[in-house]
Design an enzyme around this catalytic site. Structure first.
Site, PDB file in Angstrom:
ATOM      1  N   LYS A  29      -9.932   2.536   3.741  1.00  0.00           N
ATOM      2  CA  LYS A  29     -10.500   3.879   3.887  1.00  0.00           C
ATOM      3  C   LYS A  29     -11.903   3.917   3.271  1.00  0.00           C
ATOM      4  CE  LYS A  29      -9.518   8.609   2.563  1.00  0.00           C
ATOM      5  NZ  LYS A  29      -8.623   9.509   1.842  1.00  0.00           N
TER       6      LYS A  29
ATOM      7  N   GLY B 136      -4.546   7.769   1.563  1.00  0.00           N
ATOM      8  CA  GLY B 136      -4.230   6.362   1.836  1.00  0.00           C
ATOM      9  C   GLY B 136      -2.761   6.137   2.152  1.00  0.00           C
ATOM     10  N   ARG B 137      -1.863   6.711   1.326  1.00  0.00           N
ATOM     11  CA  ARG B 137      -0.430   6.454   1.516  1.00  0.00           C
ATOM     12  C   ARG B 137       0.159   7.275   2.658  1.00  0.00           C
ATOM     13  NH1 ARG B 137      -2.116   8.376  -3.177  1.00  0.00           N
ATOM     14  NH2 ARG B 137      -1.524  10.469  -3.887  1.00  0.00           N
TER      15      ARG B 137
ATOM     16  N   HIS C 237      24.758  -7.560  -3.965  1.00  0.00           N
ATOM     17  CA  HIS C 237      24.998  -8.796  -4.723  1.00  0.00           C
ATOM     18  C   HIS C 237      23.929  -9.011  -5.788  1.00  0.00           C
ATOM     19  CE1 HIS C 237      28.234  -9.901  -1.978  1.00  0.00           C
ATOM     20  NE2 HIS C 237      27.485  -9.264  -1.081  1.00  0.00           N
TER      21      HIS C 237
ATOM     22  N   GLU D  34       2.838   7.038  -6.294  1.00  0.00           N
ATOM     23  CA  GLU D  34       1.400   7.325  -6.385  1.00  0.00           C
ATOM     24  C   GLU D  34       1.158   8.823  -6.188  1.00  0.00           C
ATOM     25  OE1 GLU D  34      -1.986   4.276  -5.528  1.00  0.00           O
ATOM     26  OE2 GLU D  34      -1.830   5.490  -3.724  1.00  0.00           O
TER      27      GLU D  34
ATOM     28  N   LYS E 202      -8.920  -0.706 -12.796  1.00  0.00           N
ATOM     29  CA  LYS E 202      -9.926  -1.284 -11.892  1.00  0.00           C
ATOM     30  C   LYS E 202     -11.236  -1.490 -12.630  1.00  0.00           C
ATOM     31  CE  LYS E 202      -8.569   1.003  -7.543  1.00  0.00           C
ATOM     32  NZ  LYS E 202      -9.013   1.979  -6.546  1.00  0.00           N
TER      33      LYS E 202
ATOM     34  N   GLU F  51      -9.855  -5.937  -3.614  1.00  0.00           N
ATOM     35  CA  GLU F  51      -8.961  -6.923  -3.004  1.00  0.00           C
ATOM     36  C   GLU F  51      -9.290  -7.114  -1.518  1.00  0.00           C
ATOM     37  OE1 GLU F  51      -8.035  -4.335  -4.823  1.00  0.00           O
ATOM     38  OE2 GLU F  51      -6.393  -4.816  -6.178  1.00  0.00           O
TER      39      GLU F  51
HETATM   40  O1  F6P Z   1      -4.111   1.968  -5.096  1.00  0.00           O
HETATM   41  C1  F6P Z   1      -5.119   2.894  -5.027  1.00  0.00           C
HETATM   42  C2  F6P Z   1      -5.602   3.125  -3.631  1.00  0.00           C
HETATM   43  O2  F6P Z   1      -6.680   3.988  -3.745  1.00  0.00           O
HETATM   44  C3  F6P Z   1      -4.533   3.698  -2.682  1.00  0.00           C
HETATM   45  O3  F6P Z   1      -4.364   5.047  -2.805  1.00  0.00           O
HETATM   46  C4  F6P Z   1      -5.074   3.280  -1.365  1.00  0.00           C
HETATM   47  O4  F6P Z   1      -4.117   3.370  -0.363  1.00  0.00           O
HETATM   48  C5  F6P Z   1      -5.493   1.864  -1.676  1.00  0.00           C
HETATM   49  O5  F6P Z   1      -6.032   1.936  -2.983  1.00  0.00           O
HETATM   50  C6  F6P Z   1      -6.464   1.234  -0.716  1.00  0.00           C
HETATM   51  O6  F6P Z   1      -7.634   1.972  -0.588  1.00  0.00           O
HETATM   52  P1  F6P Z   1      -8.637   1.711   0.604  1.00  0.00           P
HETATM   53  O7  F6P Z   1      -7.947   2.039   1.875  1.00  0.00           O
HETATM   54  O8  F6P Z   1      -9.815   2.585   0.337  1.00  0.00           O
HETATM   55  O9  F6P Z   1      -9.018   0.257   0.574  1.00  0.00           O
END
Ligand code: F6P
Length: 558
Positions: free
Chosen positions: A215, A276-277, A393, A362, A521, A221
């Site tokens: 987003k 995001g979620r 199990h 979250e 972060k 990452e």
């Molecule tokens: O984990 C934090 C977060 O901001 C989530 O809410 C989000 O889904 C994720 O990182 C990834 O964010 P982006 O889509 O901006 O890479």
């Protein structure tokens, strides 16, 4: 007497009085067992179950009575749930800390209905992206979209993390029987390059398409994995000028996408009002459409929309997400459960717990209310679990006989897509048996009689019986889907989204921000600089533990 009738008799109360009344009611009903509740009401199953959007929810195996439900419904009303629900539906800026509307439900609305946010109808933009997604995914799936050397795309690698990964990853796994025969979809999330390298090992750059889903397009990452994927392509003979055949992006950040070098024609936008979620319904869901086709993706949206319609319109007492949420609040805030276990009895739903973990934790893992004051009650629980029967199990021992307990949501599918009927019979039998065992338990008397009948001596019975007692009275919900198809999957995910919303509304938190992920972060950026410089910066003022760990890693060759 139905819940609705009882409810009409109650005078309105403010939220604080409702919490107090529930606490009193909880104390007064402490000794009640579900065995008694079932024994005293032949129609408990019929009265404490309902259908919505093709899903069936049985909530009868909970430690609650009509009065409990009535008081919980009063709490919901006193917390302004109905107004808050309408505010979300209508695009008001209910994400107050980020000053944003929360409109994932708009993504699955019929296109003909306008929805104006900030003076602009958002529906035409949504429609345009869906049309572009159809054109793009059709081309990739039918082989019209080719790699730089003319090879068909055989592998899609979706790079994203958190909400830009978990939702689409879960849906792709759930809809695995709908997948394209010649197109494989892979997911990479972790900054640990073992994740990316494991996927890339089997792939050929000339027939691989990367989708960079972020987003913000600044998530560490995702950007690191995206850059490494780009280098992998260039190192493996993909000409830079041809990279556009191998990279697409989903983001709100046009400039970021352009700066990375992705052709903006291959970029699919989303909007700041998609959390995001909650984003799998937007272009972030592109791997679902690539794997299963756009018609399947549209069915997923239709199922979610059916649940939205139910949530927005059904009265609270007959509203599936509301009831699920209220039962969760009863278990958490009154009976003391701090976790909820998710047990999907379907292999293809094995990632349900992972998706719900982010969705719920979250969203409602907050400790201040909308006005910034500390909460005086517990908010969101820990969400955990894995697919049945495997979980039986692993941790079901704890669920049945542990000193702690957790309510369980069992999710099962009536009709399988395979023909091994006996397996499916065994799967469902186990699902139903577990909720029965949790509810009924087994008393010392029952155990002793059983052992006596089996011919055990009095001494053996004394020794063994305490270990074989099940306390029972442990609550669960069971959700049944007729099939695991896109429509019912969409409805299931939307059910939990709304459950989380209702709980957040009653706890008074902002379910749509996530400031709690920021601090780590920021610190990671500092530490990474120190690791690159091979020494700790004294100005960082790390605690002795953190400093010791960094130094040890550096000394040992990190
Ligand atoms: O984990 C934090 C977060 O901001 C989530 O809410 C989000 O889904 C994720 O990182 C990834 O964010 P982006 O889509 O901006 O890479």
């Amino acid at each position: 007497m139905t819940v609705r009738k009882i409810n009409e008799l109650k005078p309105p109360m403010d939220a604080r009085s409702c919490w107090n009344a529930l606490t009193l009611h909880c104390n007064q009903t402490e000794a009640l067992t579900m065995r008694q509740l079932f024994a005293s009401d032949d129609h408990r199953f019929q009265r404490y179950s309902l259908e919505a959007a093709g899903l069936f929810l049985d909530y009868s195996k909970n430690r609650l009575t009509d009065e409990t439900l009535q008081s919980l419904l009063q709490l919901a009303r006193a917390s302004g749930l109905e107004d808050k629900r309408a505010a979300m539906r209508d695009g008001q800026k209910i994400n107050t800390t980020e000053h944003r509307a929360v409109l994932h439900t708009a993504l699955r609305r019929p296109w003909s209905e306008a929805l104006v946010v900030d003076g602009r109808d958002v529906m035409p933009d949504i429609r345009d992206v869906l049309l572009r997604l159809r054109a793009f995914t059709d081309k990739v799936r039918n082989g019209e979209w080719r790699g730089h050397s003319g090879l068909m795309i055989t592998d899609v690698v979706h790079i994203g993390i958190g909400g830009s990964d978990l939702g689409p990853r879960f849906a792709c796994e759930a809809l695995t029987t709908y997948r394209h025969e010649c197109l494989r979809v892979h997911f990479v999330a972790n900054v640990d390059a073992h994740d990316l390298h494991t996927v890339l090992t089997d792939l050929v750059p000339a027939s691989t398409l990367f989708v960079i889903a972020s987003k913000t397009f600044i998530t560490m990452e995702t950007m690191m994995n995206a850059h490494t994927a780009r280098t992998w392509c260039l190192d493996n003979d993909v000409p830079e000028a041809e990279l556009h055949r191998h990279f697409a992006a989903v983001s709100t950040n046009l400039e970021g996408v352009r700066a990375f070098g992705i052709d903006v024609d291959n970029m699919f936008p989303l909007w700041d009002w998609v959390g995001g979620r909650y984003s799998l319904w937007s272009a972030i869901g592109v791997p679902i459409a690539l794997q299963c086709g756009m018609d399947v993706f549209m069915e997923l949206l239709a199922g979610a929309h059916a649940m939205d319609e139910h949530f927005f319109n059904a009265p609270l007492e007959a509203n599936m997400p509301v009831l699920l949420a209220l039962i969760g609040i009863w278990n958490a805030n009154f009976l003391g459960a701090r976790t909820v276990s998710i047990a999907p009895y379907h292999q293809h739903l094995q990632l349900l717990g992972n998706h719900l973990q982010q969705l719920d934790m979250e969203s409602n893992g907050k400790s201040v209310n909308l006005d910034g004051f500390s909460l005086t009650r517990s908010s969101g629980p820990v969400i955990w679990g894995q697919a049945g029967t495997n979980g039986q199990h692993a941790y079901f021992q704890w669920l049945h006989q542990g000193t702690e307990w957790a309510p369980v949501d069992f999710v099962a599918v009536i009709r399988p897509t395979h023909s091994s009927h006996l397996h499916h019979e065994a799967l469902l039998a186990n699902c139903f048996a577990q909720s029965e065992a949790l509810m009924k338990g087994k008393s010392l008397d029952e155990v002793s009689t059983e052992l006596r009948t089996a011919g055990r001596s009095a001494e053996e019975i004394d020794r063994l019986a305490p270990h074989k007692v099940f306390p029972g009275n442990r609550p669960s919900n069971t959700i049944l889907l007729p099939y695991l198809d896109p429509f019912h999957l969409g409805a299931l995910i939307a059910l939990y989204e709304h459950k989380v919303f209702v709980q957040g509304a009653i706890w008074g938190v902002n379910s749509f921000d996530q400031w709690g992920v920021e601090l780590g972060k920021v610190l990671a950026v500092k530490i990474q600089k120190e690791m690159a410089a091979n020494q700790v910066n004294p100005d960082s003022h790390h605690d002795a533990s953190t400093q010791g760990l960094i130094e040890r890693a550096l000394r040992l060759g990190a």
